[in-house]
Design a protein around this motif. Sequence first.
Motif, PDB file in Angstrom:
ATOM      1  N   PHE A 116       0.588  -0.910  -0.686  1.00 45.84           N
ATOM      2  CA  PHE A 116       0.044   0.531  -0.008  1.00 45.84           C
ATOM      3  C   PHE A 116       1.058   1.155  -0.299  1.00 45.84           C
ATOM      4  N   TYR A 117       0.791   2.032  -1.012  1.00 46.87           N
ATOM      5  CA  TYR A 117       1.036   3.164  -0.991  1.00 46.87           C
ATOM      6  C   TYR A 117      -0.223   4.629  -1.022  1.00 46.87           C
ATOM      7  N   ARG A 118       0.527   5.469  -0.108  1.00 43.87           N
ATOM      8  CA  ARG A 118      -0.077   6.272   0.191  1.00 43.87           C
ATOM      9  C   ARG A 118       0.038   8.057  -0.475  1.00 43.87           C
ATOM     10  N   LEU A 119      -0.598   8.868  -1.269  1.00 43.10           N
ATOM     11  CA  LEU A 119      -0.036  10.184  -2.184  1.00 43.10           C
ATOM     12  C   LEU A 119      -1.392  11.312  -1.364  1.00 43.10           C
ATOM     13  N   ASP A 120      -0.930  12.150  -1.199  1.00 40.51           N
ATOM     14  CA  ASP A 120      -1.406  13.303  -1.009  1.00 40.51           C
ATOM     15  C   ASP A 120      -1.136  14.090  -1.923  1.00 40.51           C
ATOM     16  N   VAL A 121      -2.355  14.382  -2.301  1.00 38.72           N
ATOM     17  CA  VAL A 121      -3.430  14.869  -3.370  1.00 38.72           C
ATOM     18  C   VAL A 121      -3.334  16.581  -3.173  1.00 38.72           C
ATOM     19  N   LEU A 122      -2.631  16.969  -3.711  1.00 38.57           N
ATOM     20  CA  LEU A 122      -2.898  18.926  -2.688  1.00 38.57           C
ATOM     21  C   LEU A 122      -4.592  19.742  -3.799  1.00 38.57           C
ATOM     22  N   VAL A 123      -4.516  19.089  -5.050  1.00 37.78           N
ATOM     23  CA  VAL A 123      -5.075  19.733  -5.944  1.00 37.78           C
ATOM     24  C   VAL A 123      -5.723  18.887  -7.276  1.00 37.78           C
ATOM     25  N   PRO A 124      -7.398  18.953  -8.162  1.00 39.29           N
ATOM     26  CA  PRO A 124      -7.317  17.967  -8.313  1.00 39.29           C
ATOM     27  C   PRO A 124      -6.141  17.883  -9.993  1.00 39.29           C
ATOM     28  N   SER A 125      -6.679  16.256  -9.958  1.00 34.28           N
ATOM     29  CA  SER A 125      -5.315  15.535 -10.773  1.00 34.28           C
ATOM     30  C   SER A 125      -6.172  14.939 -11.086  1.00 34.28           C
ATOM     31  N   GLU A 126      -5.069  14.357 -13.025  1.00 32.12           N
ATOM     32  CA  GLU A 126      -5.950  12.716 -13.155  1.00 32.12           C
ATOM     33  C   GLU A 126      -4.262  12.033 -13.267  1.00 32.12           C
ATOM     34  N   VAL A 127      -4.092  10.832 -12.187  1.00 31.83           N
ATOM     35  CA  VAL A 127      -3.887  10.638 -11.408  1.00 31.83           C
ATOM     36  C   VAL A 127      -3.346   8.862 -12.874  1.00 31.83           C
ATOM     37  N   THR A 128      -2.788   8.490 -13.234  1.00 27.38           N
ATOM     38  CA  THR A 128      -1.899   7.378 -13.780  1.00 27.38           C
ATOM     39  C   THR A 128      -1.036   6.624 -12.885  1.00 27.38           C
ATOM     40  N   VAL A 129      -1.109   5.406 -12.701  1.00 22.25           N
ATOM     41  CA  VAL A 129      -0.348   4.378 -11.898  1.00 22.25           C
ATOM     42  C   VAL A 129      -0.178   3.316 -13.029  1.00 22.25           C
ATOM     43  N   ARG A 130       1.159   2.756 -13.042  1.00 20.66           N
ATOM     44  CA  ARG A 130       1.431   1.545 -13.807  1.00 20.66           C
ATOM     45  C   ARG A 130       2.303   0.677 -13.399  1.00 20.66           C
ATOM     46  N   ILE A 131       2.071  -0.571 -13.053  1.00 18.84           N
ATOM     47  CA  ILE A 131       2.993  -1.736 -12.612  1.00 18.84           C
ATOM     48  C   ILE A 131       4.083  -2.580 -13.465  1.00 18.84           C
ATOM     49  N   ALA A 132       4.723  -3.456 -13.398  1.00 15.53           N
ATOM     50  CA  ALA A 132       5.044  -4.307 -14.021  1.00 15.53           C
ATOM     51  C   ALA A 132       6.152  -5.080 -13.478  1.00 15.53           C
ATOM     52  N   PRO A 133       5.939  -6.500 -13.994  1.00 15.49           N
ATOM     53  CA  PRO A 133       7.443  -7.532 -14.009  1.00 15.49           C
ATOM     54  C   PRO A 133       8.473  -6.531 -13.817  1.00 15.49           C
ATOM     55  N   ALA A 134       9.704  -6.846 -12.945  1.00 18.89           N
ATOM     56  CA  ALA A 134      11.082  -6.161 -13.070  1.00 18.89           C
ATOM     57  C   ALA A 134      12.175  -7.246 -12.568  1.00 18.89           C
ATOM     58  N   ALA A 135      11.670  -8.658 -12.912  1.00 20.94           N
ATOM     59  CA  ALA A 135      12.650  -9.510 -12.935  1.00 20.94           C
ATOM     60  C   ALA A 135      13.339  -9.976 -14.412  1.00 20.94           C
ATOM     61  N   ALA A 136      13.616 -11.198 -14.299  1.00 25.01           N
ATOM     62  CA  ALA A 136      14.052 -11.737 -15.956  1.00 25.01           C
ATOM     63  C   ALA A 136      13.913 -13.434 -15.441  1.00 25.01           C
ATOM     64  N   ALA A 137      14.514 -13.376 -16.803  1.00 24.40           N
ATOM     65  CA  ALA A 137      14.319 -15.021 -17.028  1.00 24.40           C
ATOM     66  C   ALA A 137      15.185 -15.722 -17.440  1.00 24.40           C
ATOM     67  N   TYR A 138      16.029 -16.810 -16.554  1.00 22.39           N
ATOM     68  CA  TYR A 138      17.110 -16.842 -16.280  1.00 22.39           C
ATOM     69  C   TYR A 138      17.488 -18.353 -15.316  1.00 22.39           C
ATOM     70  N   SER A 139      18.581 -19.057 -15.642  1.00 21.41           N
ATOM     71  CA  SER A 139      18.508 -19.968 -14.555  1.00 21.41           C
ATOM     72  C   SER A 139      19.486 -19.774 -13.591  1.00 21.41           C
ATOM     73  N   GLN A 140      18.522 -20.766 -12.143  1.00 21.94           N
ATOM     74  CA  GLN A 140      19.430 -19.909 -11.114  1.00 21.94           C
ATOM     75  C   GLN A 140      19.499 -21.658 -10.604  1.00 21.94           C
TER      76      GLN A 140
ATOM     77  N   SER B 116      -9.937  10.069 -12.119  1.00 22.13           N
ATOM     78  CA  SER B 116      -9.348  11.261 -11.811  1.00 22.13           C
ATOM     79  C   SER B 116      -9.842  11.438 -10.487  1.00 22.13           C
ATOM     80  N   ILE B 117      -9.159  12.550  -9.979  1.00 20.02           N
ATOM     81  CA  ILE B 117      -8.951  13.099  -7.960  1.00 20.02           C
ATOM     82  C   ILE B 117      -9.561  14.201  -8.248  1.00 20.02           C
ATOM     83  N   THR B 118     -10.818  14.697  -8.068  1.00 22.60           N
ATOM     84  CA  THR B 118     -11.828  16.161  -8.150  1.00 22.60           C
ATOM     85  C   THR B 118     -11.011  16.507  -6.964  1.00 22.60           C
ATOM     86  N   THR B 119     -11.073  15.480  -5.028  1.00 24.86           N
ATOM     87  CA  THR B 119     -11.165  16.284  -4.234  1.00 24.86           C
ATOM     88  C   THR B 119      -9.566  16.291  -3.431  1.00 24.86           C
TER      89      THR B 119
END
Length: 545
Positions: free
Chosen positions: A378-402, A452-455
Amino acid sequence: MKSNRTVACAAVVVLSGLAIGAEGVFADAEADASIVRGLAREVIQNSPAVGGIQNRAPIDRSGLVPTDRRYEILSNYVSPAFFARASDGEIESLAALATSDAYNDAPPPAWCYAPGTDPEFVNAMEAIIHDVNPIAFQQIGRWDGTALSPASTAQGEPAIVTYSFIPDGTNIPSEDFGLPGGSSALFAWLDGIYGDTETWQDLFHETFEEWGELIGVTYVYEPNDDGTPTSGLPGQVGVRGDVRIGAYPFSSNNNGGTLAYNNFPQNGDMIFDAFDNFFDNVSSNSRRLRNTIAHEHGHGLGMLHVCPADGTKLMEPAIDTGFAGPQIDDILNGQRHYGDVFEPNDSLATAAPLATIGGEFELTAPFVSIDDNSDSDFYRLDVLVPSEVTVRIAPAAAAYSQGPQSFFCFSGSFTDYNVVHDLRLTVLGPTGATLASVDDTGLGGAEELTHSITTPGAYTVAVEGGSANSIQLYGFTVSATPTGPVPCNGADLVAPIGELDIADVVEFLRAFGDGQPSVDYAAPFGEFDISDVVEFLRLFGAGCP
């Protein structure tokens, strides 16, 4: 039997652009990989037959067989020729490990070897290790209590680890694998290389800080060390670190062989081979020393060696200077044990403060994780003004032998570490109500959500995984574009935006009392004190244009 198992590290070194093996130096590591493997095969084919290890020819036992009792102990592992040419230190190390009962139900030492180490010594040591305890590990127990963090064995929870440098003259006891112990000469050794203490201690500080930027461990330098023998008493604030760093000449193999060894938690002490000329090379900001520190401390965090030895992972048996510091596999290992840098943030109540949004904004965090099937972030965003917020998440590891350390360390299991969890993304409002959610792509896919965050207020981004009891590394990006008026300065906290009035003063007092990052104006950051009040008053007094 010792409760603190030890990992000894001494490594065949693969320099950037150079492959250095027991038989020589090759100008191009990639082009001559087949030569290195060929040499390895030659070594293997002339190694002793050991239970469970196949395809090794018997030792040539022609010639005079020594009458030394140590040869009787080692006759299944070394040839008469090796016994005749080996140093007393090499023979003592092999014999001590072969006769030790300290590893009957615990991991034996994990060794890596320095350039020029006799290949028969390497094979004998690995064969003995395999016979003493053939169980291979990639991870052992984590810290479950340190001088500054409460006891906790929970996987994925953060820890605070202190470290100190033991004074010269401190007793370093002998170990079960043949190193004799001695008096620490850390300061005399490294002061001689760097000319002063601060320079080399900064290398240790930087290496611990690098680990701390990647995993959920906070490092605190303990400037005091009472000089009690190592591998003994636990860390104590103002007295000694949880991890204590020392060095003495490993008389059995100075300038070759073992470079350092490290205890596992609950100890973590790190001991170097003082005056070993391997460390005299200080090129690339002393990468030889820094990668050895990082590797050894990996053991001190509860990590074991990993295969294949292909120059892609810090915790391979061989010290490698073709890269600096922990790599993807090492980050996965560390975060599986201790979580990522935002932990603990497993609930709405413990959401990690991520950002204050008062205008155009973008933030990227490349290496965070869902560390098991019970973890949520969980991550907190303190939004001070009406804003359009975009969040993107993506796997960040790799494929390999281990895989776990093996006799040859040529292979592992191929795994795609980007397809462990099906990540889900949710935005929650100030009351905790779900405002938007997305889970469209399945395993290995990225998720993106725009809302879209209005408040103005405190909003939360939640990332959840699936049922796999394993770790998924991911990265995220948060961006925002205001859809209304933009504050004129940092004191313009609430509507009417563009004006400074009593409402902004009231909001400052509320946010200051709650310890919100939006009003942490001045150093020391992370603390709320008179300096923040002074800065708010300065901004408020400056007014809006």
